[in-house]
Motif scaffolding. Structure first.
Motif: not given
Length: 294
Positions: A161-165, A200-204
């Motif tokens: 996710x980060x590398x592709x923005x 980029x890693x969270x929770x629901x």
């Protein structure tokens, strides 16, 4: 003279009172997720007419659709003035394994590249990581090792996710024990996210799984910095939620969301044999609970 001076102040208070009352509630966006017989891409026209703000289709399912079928469903969604803002069903459990002795990292990465590229094109902002078939570890396999494997997977996904923005985040979902043998509570999901330690890693938070596992809704208060999405279903029948009779945790759930200032999305992830009949009453109920949260 003094009374005259007071009248403008009193008038301001009267005008402001409704705004102050509204400030006690929650401002949410409402959607419907893929679950059981409910397919929001297929049902987009119905859900749009009901007044929902977005839909949450399954990522793995959408990726597996023939291109012509996918485009036709997306046209229906656009005509209903709905958007894809979140996606569940991240990984296909039958084909992708994240834990155990035979994890194929090349296969996992290839799936991540293709699925996240599609999610970005569709406009998804949260990818829900439930995927019980993919993440559950085989009997006899060390739980600690499976936990570390999930951290590796999440860092890989976050790195792509980060590398592709890309504009989305991963939201770790806690699942009840009958569905997965790992990450069964909000507290465990929060612990995993903190150990991965990536923006980029969270929770629901899923109300159905929280109530099934008898987890205290106050857990929301300690995870406020991690919560990026919510899902909900009626705890008794896993259908569209319609009323809070006999279930006091609805009130505590919404009140705690108000206390942390949550302003994101809430998806119904529930079964229904009558989406057209259920979607309106469910949306009305959720909006009432949110408006009265304090």
């Amino acid at each position: 003279m003094r009374l005259a001076k007071l009248f403008p102040v009193l008038a301001l208070l009267v005008v402001a009172a409704p705004s102050l009352a509204r400030a006690q509630g929650l401002s949410l966006r409402y959607g419907v997720a893929t679950f059981g017989d409910v397919e929001p891409l297929r049902d987009a026209t119905t859900l749009g007419a009901c007044g929902y703000d977005y839909i949450e289709p399954g990522l793995a399912k959408t990726l597996a659709l023939p291109e012509a079928d996918r485009q036709e469903q997306l046209r229906k969604m656009a005509a209903a003035r709905l958007r894809v803002e979140t996606m569940n069903w991240f990984l296909p459990g039958a084909d992708i394994k994240l834990t155990g002795p035979a994890v194929d990292q090349v296969k996992v990465r290839d799936f991540l590249e293709r699925s996240l590229e599609l999610a970005q094109r569709l406009g998804a902002r949260v990818i829900v990581f439930g995927s019980p078939g993919a993440r559950s570890f085989p009997e006899g396999f060390p739980r600690e090792q499976a936990w570390d494997q999930l951290k590796t997977f999440l860092r890989t996904a976050a790195g792509i996710i980060e590398s592709h923005n890309y504009g989305m985040v991963i939201g770790i979902e806690h699942l009840r024990k009958p569905e997965s043998n790992i990450i069964n509570t909000v507290a465990e999901a929060a612990r995993l996210a903190r150990e991965v330690n990536h923006p980029k890693v969270k929770i629901i938070v899923d109300f159905y799984h929280l109530t099934f596992e008898n987890e205290d809704p106050d857990v929301i208060l300690g995870a406020r910095d991690l919560i990026v999405h919510l899902q909900i279903a009626d705890p008794a029948r896993r259908g569209f939620p319609m009323q809070d009779t006999g279930e006091p945790r609805y009130r505590r759930f919404f009140d705690n969301l108000a206390k942390i200032g949550y302003k994101g999305r809430l998806s119904i992830e529930a079964n229904s044999s009558d989406v057209a009949g259920d979607c309106g009453p469910a949306l009305k109920f959720l909006k009432e609970m949110a408006a009265s949260a304090k």
